[in-house]
Design a protein around this motif. Structure first.
Motif, PDB file in Angstrom:
ATOM      1  N   CYS A 118       0.870  -1.174   0.000  1.00  0.00           N
ATOM      2  CA  CYS A 118       0.000   0.000   0.000  1.00  0.00           C
ATOM      3  C   CYS A 118       0.908   1.224   0.000  1.00  0.00           C
ATOM      4  CB  CYS A 118      -0.870  -0.039   1.253  1.00  0.00           C
ATOM      5  SG  CYS A 118      -2.058   1.278   1.319  1.00  0.00           S
ATOM      6  N   SER A 119       0.650   2.177  -0.864  1.00  0.00           N
ATOM      7  CA  SER A 119       1.554   3.321  -0.959  1.00  0.00           C
ATOM      8  C   SER A 119       1.161   4.444  -0.001  1.00  0.00           C
ATOM      9  CB  SER A 119       1.596   3.837  -2.399  1.00  0.00           C
ATOM     10  OG  SER A 119       0.302   4.248  -2.777  1.00  0.00           O
ATOM     11  N   ALA A 120      -0.095   4.465   0.428  1.00  0.00           N
ATOM     12  CA  ALA A 120      -0.576   5.573   1.266  1.00  0.00           C
ATOM     13  C   ALA A 120      -0.142   5.413   2.724  1.00  0.00           C
ATOM     14  CB  ALA A 120      -2.096   5.636   1.185  1.00  0.00           C
ATOM     15  N   TRP A 121       0.125   6.570   3.354  1.00  0.00           N
ATOM     16  CA  TRP A 121       0.424   6.593   4.787  1.00  0.00           C
ATOM     17  C   TRP A 121      -0.842   6.997   5.528  1.00  0.00           C
ATOM     18  CZ3 TRP A 121       5.119   5.282   6.950  1.00  0.00           C
ATOM     19  CH2 TRP A 121       6.207   5.153   6.076  1.00  0.00           C
ATOM     20  N   THR A 122      -1.137   6.308   6.628  1.00  0.00           N
ATOM     21  CA  THR A 122      -2.304   6.677   7.429  1.00  0.00           C
ATOM     22  C   THR A 122      -1.850   7.065   8.833  1.00  0.00           C
ATOM     23  OG1 THR A 122      -2.611   4.366   8.025  1.00  0.00           O
ATOM     24  CG2 THR A 122      -3.935   5.188   6.198  1.00  0.00           C
ATOM     25  N   ASP A 123      -2.596   7.965   9.467  1.00  0.00           N
ATOM     26  CA  ASP A 123      -2.283   8.373  10.838  1.00  0.00           C
ATOM     27  C   ASP A 123      -2.631   7.249  11.795  1.00  0.00           C
ATOM     28  OD1 ASP A 123      -1.248  10.932  10.490  1.00  0.00           O
ATOM     29  OD2 ASP A 123      -3.256  11.760  10.189  1.00  0.00           O
ATOM     30  N   LEU A 124      -1.690   6.941  12.660  1.00  0.00           N
ATOM     31  CA  LEU A 124      -1.918   5.844  13.595  1.00  0.00           C
ATOM     32  C   LEU A 124      -2.058   6.366  15.022  1.00  0.00           C
ATOM     33  CD1 LEU A 124      -1.912   2.698  13.324  1.00  0.00           C
ATOM     34  CD2 LEU A 124       0.422   2.775  14.189  1.00  0.00           C
ATOM     35  N   TRP A 125      -1.229   7.374  15.357  1.00  0.00           N
ATOM     36  CA  TRP A 125      -1.211   7.870  16.735  1.00  0.00           C
ATOM     37  C   TRP A 125      -0.743   9.319  16.735  1.00  0.00           C
ATOM     38  CZ3 TRP A 125       2.984   9.686  19.676  1.00  0.00           C
ATOM     39  CH2 TRP A 125       2.754   9.813  21.056  1.00  0.00           C
ATOM     40  N   MET A 126      -1.242  10.078  17.702  1.00  0.00           N
ATOM     41  CA  MET A 126      -0.789  11.457  17.876  1.00  0.00           C
ATOM     42  C   MET A 126      -0.616  11.699  19.375  1.00  0.00           C
ATOM     43  SD  MET A 126      -1.960  14.678  15.862  1.00  0.00           S
ATOM     44  CE  MET A 126      -1.186  16.248  16.127  1.00  0.00           C
ATOM     45  N   ARG A 127       0.439  12.449  19.747  1.00  0.00           N
ATOM     46  CA  ARG A 127       0.667  12.731  21.172  1.00  0.00           C
ATOM     47  C   ARG A 127      -0.569  13.400  21.752  1.00  0.00           C
ATOM     48  NH1 ARG A 127       5.106  12.384  24.306  1.00  0.00           N
ATOM     49  NH2 ARG A 127       6.395  11.865  22.505  1.00  0.00           N
ATOM     50  N   GLY A 128      -0.989  12.931  22.908  1.00  0.00           N
ATOM     51  CA  GLY A 128      -2.195  13.482  23.514  1.00  0.00           C
ATOM     52  C   GLY A 128      -3.400  12.588  23.311  1.00  0.00           C
ATOM     53  N   ASP A 129      -3.303  11.676  22.325  1.00  0.00           N
ATOM     54  CA  ASP A 129      -4.376  10.689  22.135  1.00  0.00           C
ATOM     55  C   ASP A 129      -4.512   9.854  23.405  1.00  0.00           C
ATOM     56  OD1 ASP A 129      -4.798  11.414  19.555  1.00  0.00           O
ATOM     57  OD2 ASP A 129      -3.989   9.597  18.619  1.00  0.00           O
ATOM     58  N   GLY A 130      -5.754   9.484  23.729  1.00  0.00           N
ATOM     59  CA  GLY A 130      -5.955   8.538  24.827  1.00  0.00           C
ATOM     60  C   GLY A 130      -5.558   7.149  24.352  1.00  0.00           C
ATOM     61  N   ASP A 131      -5.377   6.224  25.306  1.00  0.00           N
ATOM     62  CA  ASP A 131      -5.021   4.866  24.910  1.00  0.00           C
ATOM     63  C   ASP A 131      -6.175   4.220  24.167  1.00  0.00           C
ATOM     64  OD1 ASP A 131      -2.553   5.057  25.976  1.00  0.00           O
ATOM     65  OD2 ASP A 131      -3.078   4.128  27.898  1.00  0.00           O
ATOM     66  N   GLY A 132      -5.854   3.528  23.089  1.00  0.00           N
ATOM     67  CA  GLY A 132      -6.879   2.808  22.340  1.00  0.00           C
ATOM     68  C   GLY A 132      -6.958   1.369  22.815  1.00  0.00           C
ATOM     69  N   GLN A 133      -7.770   0.592  22.119  1.00  0.00           N
ATOM     70  CA  GLN A 133      -7.920  -0.825  22.442  1.00  0.00           C
ATOM     71  C   GLN A 133      -6.596  -1.564  22.322  1.00  0.00           C
ATOM     72  OE1 GLN A 133     -10.518  -3.262  22.969  1.00  0.00           O
ATOM     73  NE2 GLN A 133     -11.611  -1.519  23.833  1.00  0.00           N
ATOM     74  N   ARG A 134      -5.869  -1.271  21.251  1.00  0.00           N
ATOM     75  CA  ARG A 134      -4.646  -2.029  20.981  1.00  0.00           C
ATOM     76  C   ARG A 134      -3.385  -1.198  21.113  1.00  0.00           C
ATOM     77  NH1 ARG A 134      -4.337  -3.924  15.546  1.00  0.00           N
ATOM     78  NH2 ARG A 134      -2.506  -5.002  16.276  1.00  0.00           N
TER      79      ARG A 134
END
Ligand SMILES: *[C@@H]1O[C@H](CO)[C@@H](O)[C@H](O)[C@H]1NC(C)=O
Ligand SMILES: *[C@@H]1O[C@H](CO)[C@@H](O)[C@H](O)[C@H]1NC(C)=O
Length: 281
Positions: free
Chosen positions: A175-191
Motif C-alpha cells: 500500500c503506498s498511502a500513509w495513514t495516521d496511527l497515533w498522535m501525542r495526547g491521544d488517549g489509549d486505544g484498544q490495541r
C-alpha cells in the motif's frame, strides 16, 4: 638560557598543564564535527582558555549561536536559551571556569542539525562588548531505522526516542498511502497504548494486517524513527512441528547417518558369521 626557570615560567607551565587536563582541543580542527542519533545527549566542544588565557568569566560570558540566531547565553548565574532549546541546552558552570565552554544539548532533535559557533563576550566598560570567536561545530543528527519481526499475537513496541515525537504514521504492506496511527495526547486505544513513563508505544497482539512501515515523526514533520515490521508465523510453525514429533532438520541428518552406519556394521558381521557357519566348498 642555563638559568633555572623563574616562578613566572613555572606558573605558565602550571596553567598550561592544568589547561591540558581540564580542556584541550587539537588546534588542527577549526570546525569540529559531532554526530548523534536523535534523542541522545550531545556535547558541542569548546575551550575558551586556549584563546583567552587571561580573561575568565564572569568578566566575560559565553554565547552559542547558529548562523540564524543566538541559541544560548550564560552570564553570571543567568542562563538564556532560545525557545526550541528550552530546558535542553546548558554549559555546566563547574567546567566553565576550568576553560570548558562546551554546550550540552539534551534530547537532540533532527532539526538541531547544523552549524554552531561559540563566542566569549567580553563585558567591557560603558556597555561596550567585544565578541571573541572560539569554536565552530558542525552537528549532524541521525534518525533511526530498523527491521523487526513478530509472531502473530505478540506485542510490538515502537520506540518514539524523544518527547518531541508528535505522530506515528503507518504504511501497510502493498500500500503506498500513509495513514495516521497515533498522535501525542491521544488517549489509549484498544490495541495502542503509550507507556506513561517511557517514550514507547505498545501495539497489542499484532496480526498479519499490521505488517508494513511505521514512522515516528516530530512536530516539523521530520522522521525520527522508521521500523519495517513483518509478522511471521515461522516460529509457530517450528513449535508445532516439534510437538508433532518431527525431528528438527539438524538432528535428522545426523541420526540417519548414524543409523545407516550401524546397519552396515551389523550386516557385515552377519555375513562374516554365515561364512564361518557355511561349510567350505
Ligand atoms: C567539557 O565539558 C563537557 C560537558 O561537561 C564534557 O563532556 C567534556 O568532556 C569536557 N571536555 C574536556 C576536554 O574536558
Ligand atoms: C504484497 O507484496 C509482496 C511482496 O512484498 C508480494 O509477494 C505479494 O504478492 C503482494 N500481495 C498482494 C496481494 O499484492
Amino acid at each position: 638560557m642555563g638559568r633555572p626557570p623563574t616562578p613566572r615560567i613555572l606558573l605558565h607551565c602550571f596553567l598550561f598543564g592544568s589547561l591540558m587536563d581540564s580542556c584541550s582541543l587539537t588546534p588542527a580542527a577549526p570546525v569540529r564535527s559531532v554526530v548523534s542519533e536523535v534523542g541522545n545527549q550531545v556535547t558541542l566542544p569548546c575551550c575558551w582558555k586556549e584563546h583567552l588565557p587571561d580573561v575568565a568569566p564572569p568578566a566575560s560570558h559565553v554565547l552559542w549561536a547558529t548562523p540564524a540566531k543566538t541559541v544560548f547565553e550564560l552570564w553570571g548565574g543567568r542562563v538564556w536559551q532560545a525557545e526550541e532549546f528550552q530546558g535542553r541546552a546548558e554549559v555546566p558552570q563547574e567546567t566553565l571556569l576550568s576553560g570548558n565552554c562546551s554546550l550540552v544539548i539534551g534530547d537532540v532533535q533532527i532539526g538541531d542539525a547544523g552549524s554552531y559557533e561559540s563566542f566569549l563576550v567580553l563585558d567591557g566598560a560603558r556597555s561596550r562588548k567585544t565578541r571573541v570567536f572560539i569554536q565552530s561545530v558542525r552537528l549532524s543528527v541521525l534518525d533511526r531505522k530498523s527491521t523487526q519481526s513478530r509472531a502473530p499475537g505478540d506485542d510490538f513496541v515502537l520506540d518514539l526516542y524523544t518527547s518531541h515525537a508528535l505522530r506515528v504514521v503507518f504504511q501497510a504492506r502493498n500500500c503506498s498511502a500513509w495513514t495516521d496511527l497515533w498522535m501525542r495526547g491521544d488517549g489509549d486505544g484498544q490495541r495502542l497504548q503509550k507507556d506513561p513513563l517511557t517514550e514507547q508505544l505498545r501495539m497489542k497482539r499484532v496480526a498479519r494486517s499490521d505488517e508494513g512501515r511505521y514512522r515516528v515523526v516530530d512536530q516539523h514533520g521530520l522522521a525520527v524513527n522508521t521500523v519495517q515490521l513483518s509478522v511471521e508465523r515461522s516460529g509457530e510453525a517450528l513449535r508445532a512441528q516439534q510437538v508433532l514429533g518431527y525431528p528438527g532438520p539438524a538432528a535428522s541428518s545426523g541420526e540417519t547417518s548414524k543409523r545407516r552406519c550401524w546397519a552396515l556394521l551389523v550386516g557385515s558381521l552377519l555375513l562374516a558369521g554365515f561364512r564361518v557357519l557355511l561349510p567350505p566348498q
